[in-house]
Scaffold this motif. Structure first.
Motif, PDB file in Angstrom:
ATOM      1  N   SER A  64     -47.094 -40.076   6.386  1.00 22.02           N
ATOM      2  CA  SER A  64     -47.914 -39.106   7.108  1.00 22.02           C
ATOM      3  C   SER A  64     -47.242 -38.620   8.382  1.00 22.02           C
ATOM      4  O   SER A  64     -47.119 -37.412   8.609  1.00 22.02           O
ATOM      5  CB  SER A  64     -49.286 -39.712   7.436  1.00 22.02           C
ATOM      6  OG  SER A  64     -50.014 -39.968   6.251  1.00 22.02           O
ATOM      7  N   LYS A  68     -45.711 -34.835   8.764  1.00 22.38           N
ATOM      8  CA  LYS A  68     -46.249 -33.914   9.769  1.00 22.38           C
ATOM      9  C   LYS A  68     -45.135 -33.324  10.626  1.00 22.38           C
ATOM     10  O   LYS A  68     -45.102 -32.120  10.885  1.00 22.38           O
ATOM     11  CB  LYS A  68     -47.253 -34.637  10.666  1.00 22.38           C
ATOM     12  CG  LYS A  68     -48.590 -34.927  10.033  1.00 22.38           C
ATOM     13  CD  LYS A  68     -49.477 -35.675  11.016  1.00 22.38           C
ATOM     14  CE  LYS A  68     -50.787 -36.078  10.381  1.00 22.38           C
ATOM     15  NZ  LYS A  68     -51.636 -36.870  11.321  1.00 22.38           N
ATOM     16  N   TYR A  78     -49.242 -28.347   5.938  1.00 26.34           N
ATOM     17  CA  TYR A  78     -49.144 -29.783   5.681  1.00 26.34           C
ATOM     18  C   TYR A  78     -50.386 -30.257   4.941  1.00 26.34           C
ATOM     19  O   TYR A  78     -51.514 -29.900   5.306  1.00 26.34           O
ATOM     20  CB  TYR A  78     -49.008 -30.545   6.998  1.00 26.34           C
ATOM     21  CG  TYR A  78     -49.306 -32.028   6.900  1.00 26.34           C
ATOM     22  CD1 TYR A  78     -48.395 -32.899   6.301  1.00 26.34           C
ATOM     23  CD2 TYR A  78     -50.496 -32.545   7.394  1.00 26.34           C
ATOM     24  CE1 TYR A  78     -48.673 -34.248   6.201  1.00 26.34           C
ATOM     25  CE2 TYR A  78     -50.781 -33.902   7.301  1.00 26.34           C
ATOM     26  CZ  TYR A  78     -49.873 -34.748   6.704  1.00 26.34           C
ATOM     27  OH  TYR A  78     -50.149 -36.078   6.596  1.00 26.34           O
ATOM     28  N   ASP A  80     -52.151 -33.828   3.482  1.00 28.08           N
ATOM     29  CA  ASP A  80     -52.241 -35.277   3.307  1.00 28.08           C
ATOM     30  C   ASP A  80     -53.181 -35.531   2.139  1.00 28.08           C
ATOM     31  O   ASP A  80     -54.402 -35.533   2.295  1.00 28.08           O
ATOM     32  CB  ASP A  80     -52.776 -35.909   4.599  1.00 28.08           C
ATOM     33  CG  ASP A  80     -53.014 -37.411   4.482  1.00 28.08           C
ATOM     34  OD1 ASP A  80     -52.744 -37.983   3.404  1.00 28.08           O
ATOM     35  OD2 ASP A  80     -53.480 -38.009   5.465  1.00 28.08           O
ATOM     36  N   GLU A 123     -55.322 -32.540  12.758  1.00 29.75           N
ATOM     37  CA  GLU A 123     -55.901 -33.346  11.687  1.00 29.75           C
ATOM     38  C   GLU A 123     -57.416 -33.251  11.742  1.00 29.75           C
ATOM     39  O   GLU A 123     -58.041 -33.527  12.764  1.00 29.75           O
ATOM     40  CB  GLU A 123     -55.465 -34.805  11.831  1.00 29.75           C
ATOM     41  CG  GLU A 123     -55.996 -35.692  10.712  1.00 29.75           C
ATOM     42  CD  GLU A 123     -55.551 -37.136  10.849  1.00 29.75           C
ATOM     43  OE1 GLU A 123     -55.851 -37.936   9.941  1.00 29.75           O
ATOM     44  OE2 GLU A 123     -54.909 -37.469  11.866  1.00 29.75           O
ATOM     45  N   GLU A 176     -47.739 -34.702   0.914  1.00 30.56           N
ATOM     46  CA  GLU A 176     -47.381 -36.112   0.817  1.00 30.56           C
ATOM     47  C   GLU A 176     -48.496 -36.931   0.184  1.00 30.56           C
ATOM     48  O   GLU A 176     -49.666 -36.600   0.310  1.00 30.56           O
ATOM     49  CB  GLU A 176     -47.009 -36.674   2.197  1.00 30.56           C
ATOM     50  CG  GLU A 176     -48.066 -36.505   3.258  1.00 30.56           C
ATOM     51  CD  GLU A 176     -48.847 -37.763   3.546  1.00 30.56           C
ATOM     52  OE1 GLU A 176     -48.815 -38.711   2.734  1.00 30.56           O
ATOM     53  OE2 GLU A 176     -49.513 -37.783   4.596  1.00 30.56           O
TER      54      GLU A 176
END
Length: 274
Positions: A64, A68, A78, A80, A123, A176
């Motif tokens: 992570s 980033k 990005y 996650d 985030e 990711e």
């Protein structure tokens, strides 16, 4: 097969990259140079063209934080994917659903009202209007998320959403997770496995949780969880054509430079010193 040297502008000043073909994939090693810190430069690549950087790896490998920073340097979106599975787990626990009931968990995933930031600088995870950004990182979610991640129906739904997000960003994104290089984005321009030793991964996860977990709890969250998740996702060995970066002995900046070096080499094909 003997390794061949590989380099990129982001890795030149701080060290070098070498690669070697293996039965699992392409192994890459970053060797810090003697001249000080690695460089911190980054720039957009393939402007106006697709650039998906798919990064897999086990728990505690630094996926992570590294992903980033790579997204920031290359000015990419990005994603996650692990946060999506955690969001489903949070929703099920919050509503008192039985995680052992696969059909119920799958239905919860398909109906999930989820908002997810795709910015490396912001985030944010929102489920049914509730900001759960911090809540999904709690140990109770870490302990429960494998029951969600190993549910094939859940995986089908979240993979569908992940691919839709990649497409919505013009296929310019760092993605990711655990099966990104082999399933979610197997056609990515860059595919990479980020790994580290078990000791390094447990140490990093412990630091991430502020030293609140015992060695046994860390082992459960890192090693045991990987063992469970590996039954439905491939993230411990690189598939054919996937690069491997081992960060066991690298610091954060060196790992970022190593990954950037792989990205440049994969899309630009620059040999060492070019």
């Amino acid at each position: 097969m003997a390794g061949t040297a590989m380099s990129a502008r982001d890795a030149r000043q701080g060290g070098s990259l070498s690669s070697a073909s293996t039965s699992e994939g392409t192994s890459v090693r970053y060797t810090p140079g003697p001249g000080g810190r690695p460089s911190h430069s980054g720039q957009p690549l393939r402007v106006g063209r697709p650039l998906v950087v798919a990064i897999d790896g086990p728990s505690g490998s630094g996926k992570s934080s590294i992903s980033k920073e790579v997204a920031r340097r290359l000015r990419l979106a990005y994603l996650d994917t692990g946060a999506m599975y955690r969001a489903v787990a949070w929703d099920c626990l919050e509503r008192g659903l039985d995680l052992a009931d696969g059909a119920v968990v799958e239905a919860a995933a398909r109906a999930l009202d989820l908002e997810l930031s795709t910015s490396a600088d912001a985030e944010r995870v929102v489920v049914r209007g509730h900001d759960v950004t911090a809540a999904i990182r709690e140990p109770r979610i870490s302990s429960a998320v494998s029951a969600v991640a190993t549910n094939l129906g859940v995986r089908d739904e979240l993979i569908r959403r992940q691919r839709a997000l990649i497409a919505a960003h013009g296929r310019r994104m760092v993605v990711e997770g655990r099966d990104i290089t082999t399933v979610v984005a197997r056609d990515a321009e860059v595919r990479l496995l980020l790994t580290a030793s078990e000791e390094a991964r447990m140490r990093r996860r412990g630091a991430q949780l502020g030293g609140t977990q015992t060695a046994e709890q860390l082992r459960e969250q890192v090693v045991a969880r990987d063992a469970k998740d590996s039954t439905v996702a491939s993230f411990t060995q690189a598939a054919d054509g996937v690069f491997t970066v081992d960060s066991s002995e690298l610091d954060f900046d060196q790992t970022v430079d190593a990954v950037l070096g792989v990205v440049h080499a994969a899309v630009g094909g620059r040999p060492a010193g070019a």
